[in-house]
Write a protein that holds these residues in place. Structure first.
Motif, PDB file in Angstrom:
ATOM      1  N   ASP A 107       0.859  -1.179   0.000  1.00 18.25           N
ATOM      2  CA  ASP A 107       0.000   0.000   0.000  1.00 18.25           C
ATOM      3  C   ASP A 107       0.895   1.229   0.000  1.00 18.25           C
ATOM      4  OD1 ASP A 107       0.302   1.175   2.923  1.00 18.25           O
ATOM      5  OD2 ASP A 107       0.237  -1.005   3.091  1.00 18.25           O
ATOM      6  N   GLU A 126      -6.205   9.801  -0.290  1.00 16.05           N
ATOM      7  CA  GLU A 126      -7.198   9.073  -1.078  1.00 16.05           C
ATOM      8  C   GLU A 126      -7.287   9.775  -2.415  1.00 16.05           C
ATOM      9  OE1 GLU A 126     -10.515   9.264   1.890  1.00 16.05           O
ATOM     10  OE2 GLU A 126     -10.314   7.081   1.816  1.00 16.05           O
ATOM     11  N   ASN A 147      -6.013  -1.422  -5.278  1.00 19.00           N
ATOM     12  CA  ASN A 147      -7.132  -0.746  -4.604  1.00 19.00           C
ATOM     13  C   ASN A 147      -7.167   0.729  -4.993  1.00 19.00           C
ATOM     14  OD1 ASN A 147      -9.354  -0.634  -2.841  1.00 19.00           O
ATOM     15  ND2 ASN A 147      -8.104   0.270  -1.265  1.00 19.00           N
ATOM     16  N   TYR A 148      -8.268   1.183  -5.694  1.00 14.95           N
ATOM     17  CA  TYR A 148      -9.513   0.493  -5.879  1.00 14.95           C
ATOM     18  C   TYR A 148      -9.830   0.349  -7.384  1.00 14.95           C
ATOM     19  CZ  TYR A 148     -14.599   0.114  -6.075  1.00 14.95           C
ATOM     20  OH  TYR A 148     -15.864  -0.271  -6.383  1.00 14.95           O
ATOM     21  N   ASN A 199      -7.862   5.350  -5.292  1.00 14.59           N
ATOM     22  CA  ASN A 199      -8.579   4.738  -4.155  1.00 14.59           C
ATOM     23  C   ASN A 199      -9.612   5.685  -3.552  1.00 14.59           C
ATOM     24  OD1 ASN A 199      -6.912   6.507  -2.733  1.00 14.59           O
ATOM     25  ND2 ASN A 199      -6.617   5.094  -1.021  1.00 14.59           N
ATOM     26  N   ARG A 213     -12.931   6.946  -2.314  1.00 19.17           N
ATOM     27  CA  ARG A 213     -14.157   6.222  -1.963  1.00 19.17           C
ATOM     28  C   ARG A 213     -15.326   6.811  -2.737  1.00 19.17           C
ATOM     29  NH1 ARG A 213     -14.801   7.646   3.482  1.00 19.17           N
ATOM     30  NH2 ARG A 213     -13.112   9.108   3.112  1.00 19.17           N
ATOM     31  N   THR A 273     -16.414   2.593   6.048  1.00 21.21           N
ATOM     32  CA  THR A 273     -15.936   1.279   6.501  1.00 21.21           C
ATOM     33  C   THR A 273     -15.177   1.488   7.807  1.00 21.21           C
ATOM     34  OG1 THR A 273     -13.762   1.437   5.416  1.00 21.21           O
ATOM     35  CG2 THR A 273     -15.547   0.420   4.141  1.00 21.21           C
ATOM     36  N   TRP A 312      -8.883   0.724   7.138  1.00 25.59           N
ATOM     37  CA  TRP A 312      -8.097   1.721   6.416  1.00 25.59           C
ATOM     38  C   TRP A 312      -8.233   1.513   4.917  1.00 25.59           C
ATOM     39  CZ3 TRP A 312      -6.401   5.269   9.645  1.00 25.59           C
ATOM     40  CH2 TRP A 312      -5.594   6.298   9.141  1.00 25.59           C
ATOM     41  N   ASN A 313      -8.352   2.633   4.205  1.00 26.11           N
ATOM     42  CA  ASN A 313      -8.497   2.547   2.751  1.00 26.11           C
ATOM     43  C   ASN A 313      -7.103   2.550   2.105  1.00 26.11           C
ATOM     44  OD1 ASN A 313      -9.459   2.660   0.139  1.00 26.11           O
ATOM     45  ND2 ASN A 313      -9.899   4.859   0.223  1.00 26.11           N
ATOM     46  N   TYR A 314      -6.368   1.482   2.366  1.00 27.82           N
ATOM     47  CA  TYR A 314      -5.012   1.390   1.808  1.00 27.82           C
ATOM     48  C   TYR A 314      -5.066   1.404   0.287  1.00 27.82           C
ATOM     49  CZ  TYR A 314      -3.302  -0.131   6.401  1.00 27.82           C
ATOM     50  OH  TYR A 314      -2.959  -0.211   7.725  1.00 27.82           O
ATOM     51  N   GLY A 315      -4.330   2.326  -0.347  1.00 25.79           N
ATOM     52  CA  GLY A 315      -4.348   2.417  -1.805  1.00 25.79           C
ATOM     53  C   GLY A 315      -3.116   1.793  -2.422  1.00 25.79           C
TER      54      GLY A 315
END
Ligand code: GCB
Length: 597
Positions: free
Chosen positions: A91, A103, A130-131, A173, A175, A185, A188-191
């Motif tokens: 990530d 993000e 991701n994503y 990534n 959202r 969520t 963590w929104n790991y990109g």
């Protein structure tokens, strides 16, 4: 001259070489591959200037062209080769302080040479991005992929050159409300290119996919199919299991599909004896090898049957976070550490939350004899009425099943976590369940459902989704979000369905090393207290057939800011993010040891 003009005109009509797309290649492990892991050149692009022009139209001259000034006067405002690098797999958040909360878009570039042999095909394979990933080779777009946790591949046979290839990937990534998962969520929104990237070479006609497993309910009958891709679709296919002295031959039809069907006397795979056989799948033009376990899984009444015998799934939930190092887990060593801790806990089962984990986890579970619940990130408040959201969820489900359908360890596919009741939600999830059953008729379907109190001391499971599942899943936080730990003592559980229940989450937070009495939040003693009361309650549920408390280790969450306690970690781990075991770990371990006896 006229002829020349005609030729030029004709050439202009030939469309530029476009790469073909083909579904996921099963078992790239068994093939010739070249890793593209390592440092990739990257450009952080929060405004997506490498993709859109100043009128916000997709630009023909994006960063994917990897342009260089041709003269000293040329203006080009980016340069991959002098930009910072990031490691792949990995990530971006944990590789650079400036990317920790980022993000948006990051562009990745990797150069490579590849001398392709005649009569071969070449694919670029991504374990996960991701994503949203837009992929370009040598300045040409080869495809786009949505969904952060499943693999995908694009064919590059026609575009690849012997030297000087450049592969560029735009990874975004951000959202989105309509995405899967959606905006909210608790992880963590790991990109980034979070899993391995590799080139996969195959013969011109090759074994594209296969399913080889025991027929549901039978302990002798192997059933499945093999699918070829390419021009020479009519071939003989031989399935060999040398250790069992087995060799069976089948023929593919005009679509390259062969039905597999034979009887065999095989040692069955189980947690006690996770027997894997080497299996060779030989076509006339190709062969792949795999290591397969054979077992059956069924639900009957309130029982779960493994190889025809009732089993209790004593497990734990796991997020795909690297132990000790932090960030997304991606390696075999990460999988070995996480599953090693699960084993130490006494688990025979893991719930891999809340999205498909990397393939090492599944392969290691196969090897160690740990049963797996695998799920897609249909989490909380998805857009149930949006057909594109449904299509996206179906695709993520297909890709999860495509990759892992031959792994004996996987016994449960789950389609959703804590989704609020509505007609639209039910029809969305029913659609996913029947889709999964059509792709894989043998595994059990589940979801973490809704449940509610019918009075102060009775929890009722009657979520209409239960009708369509084989195994009921419930998350409950009695003692944490719902009263104090003692509340569990009076609680009775009822179910509308004659089906097995897995308590798919319970638990509470504790900061490792924080001590106090059993009613002081955030202490190890409070968490220990929750587990003690929970276990006493769970033992009394007559239809309970499994437990996966929340969660093996502390994990990063943007929803958890409490200073000096959470610091953006969800602290419900039985083990801290530094690998220290909290008191509750030993309480659960003791129960699991009793169950094991
Ligand atoms: C839940 C969710 C899980 C959260 C957990 C919590 O119910 O399924 O994703 O992390 O609760 O800690 O609140």
């Amino acid at each position: 001259m006229k002829l020349l003009i005609l030729l030029i005109a004709l050439l202009a009509l030939v469309p530029t070489v476009r790469a073909q797309q083909i579904g996921l290649i099963a078992n790239t492990d068994g093939r010739k591959t070249v890793s593209l892991n390592g440092q990739w050149q990257t450009i952080i692009d929060p405004y997506e200037s490498g993709y859109y022009n100043y009128r916000y139209q997709p630009s023909d001259d994006g960063y994917f062209k990897n342009a260089k000034p041709k003269s000293k006067s040329d203006l080009i405002e980016y340069d991959f080769d002098t930009s910072a690098t990031l490691n792949v797999p990995g990530d971006w958040n944990t590789q650079s302080d400036q990317l920790f909360f980022y993000e948006g878009t990051v562009w990745y570039k990797k150069s490579f040479d590849y001398a392709r042999q005649p009569n071969t095909r070449l694919f670029v394979y991504f374990g996960a991005a991701n994503y949203l990933a837009d992929v370009y080779l040598n300045g040409e777009k080869i495809g786009q992929h949505e969904g952060g946790f499943t693999p995908f591949n694009f064919e590059i046979t026609k575009l690849v050159r012997d030297t000087g290839n450049f592969l560029v990937v735009k990874v975004d990534n951000k959202r989105r409300r309509d995405a899967v998962p959606t905006l909210m969520t608790d992880w963590w929104n790991y990109g980034g290119l979070t899993r391995e990237v590799k080139l996969v070479e195959t013969p011109a006609t090759f074994v594209h996919d296969y399913l080889i497993q025991l027929e549901k309910g039978s302990r002798q009958h192997v059933r499945g199919w093999v699918k070829l891709a390419g021009e020479k679709l009519n071939q003989k296919i031989t399935i060999r299991i040398p250790e069992a002295g087995l060799s069976k031959t089948f023929a593919t039809d005009n679509n390259g599909l062969a039905a597999i069907d034979f009887n065999a006397d095989l040692k069955l795979w189980s947690p006690e004896n996770p027997k894997l056989y080497e299996v060779l799948i030989e076509a006339e033009t190709d062969q792949v090898r795999d290591r397969l376990g054979f077992r059956t899984i069924e639900a009957r009444g309130t029982d779960i049957l493994l190889n025809g015998r009732p089993i209790f799934l004593h497990g734990v939930c796991i997020h795909e976070e690297a132990p000790l190092r932090g960030g997304r887990a991606y390696s075999r060593e990460d999988a070995q550490t996480l599953l090693g801790w699960a084993k130490e806990l006494g688990a025979n089962f893991v719930r891999l939350a809340h999205y498909p984990h990397n393939e090492f986890m599944i392969r290691e579970a196969d090897r160690l004899g740990i049963l797996v619940w695998s799920e897609i990130p249909v989490y909380w408040t998805i857009q149930w009425e949006n057909p594109a959201t449904l299509e996206n969820a179906r695709n993520q489900l297909s890709e999860m099943i495509a990759r892992d359908k031959n792994r004996a360890a996987v016994v449960i596919w789950s389609v959703a976590n804590e989704t609020p009741l509505s007609d639209a939600r039910l029809s969305f999830l029913k659609n996913l369940i029947s889709h999964a059953r059509s792709l894989d008729p043998s595994r059990l379907m589940s979801a973490a459902m809704e449940r509610h109190y019918i009075n102060d001391t009775t929890q009722m499971i009657d979520d209409p989704l239960g009708e369509y599942l084989d195994v009921l899943g419930c998350n409950e936080y009695v003692g944490w979000y719902d009263g104090l730990p003692e509340k569990a003592d009076q609680l009775e559980w009822r179910s509308k369905y004659q089906k097995p229940l897995v308590m798919s989450e319970f638990g509470g937070d504790a900061l490792y090393g924080q001590h106090g009495d059993a009613l002081t939040r955030w202490t190890e003693e409070y968490q220990e207290n929750i587990y003690q009361h929970q276990i006493a309650m769970l033992k009394k549920i007559p239809f309970l057939r499994g437990t996966s408390p929340w969660i093996l280790t502390d994990f990063r969450s943007p929803r958890r800011p409490l200073p000096n306690i959470q610091d953006y970690w969800n602290r419900k781990g039985l083990i801290s993010n530094r690998g220290e075991k909290k008191k509750a770990f030993y309480v659960l371990q003791q129960w699991y040891r009793e169950l094991h006896r």
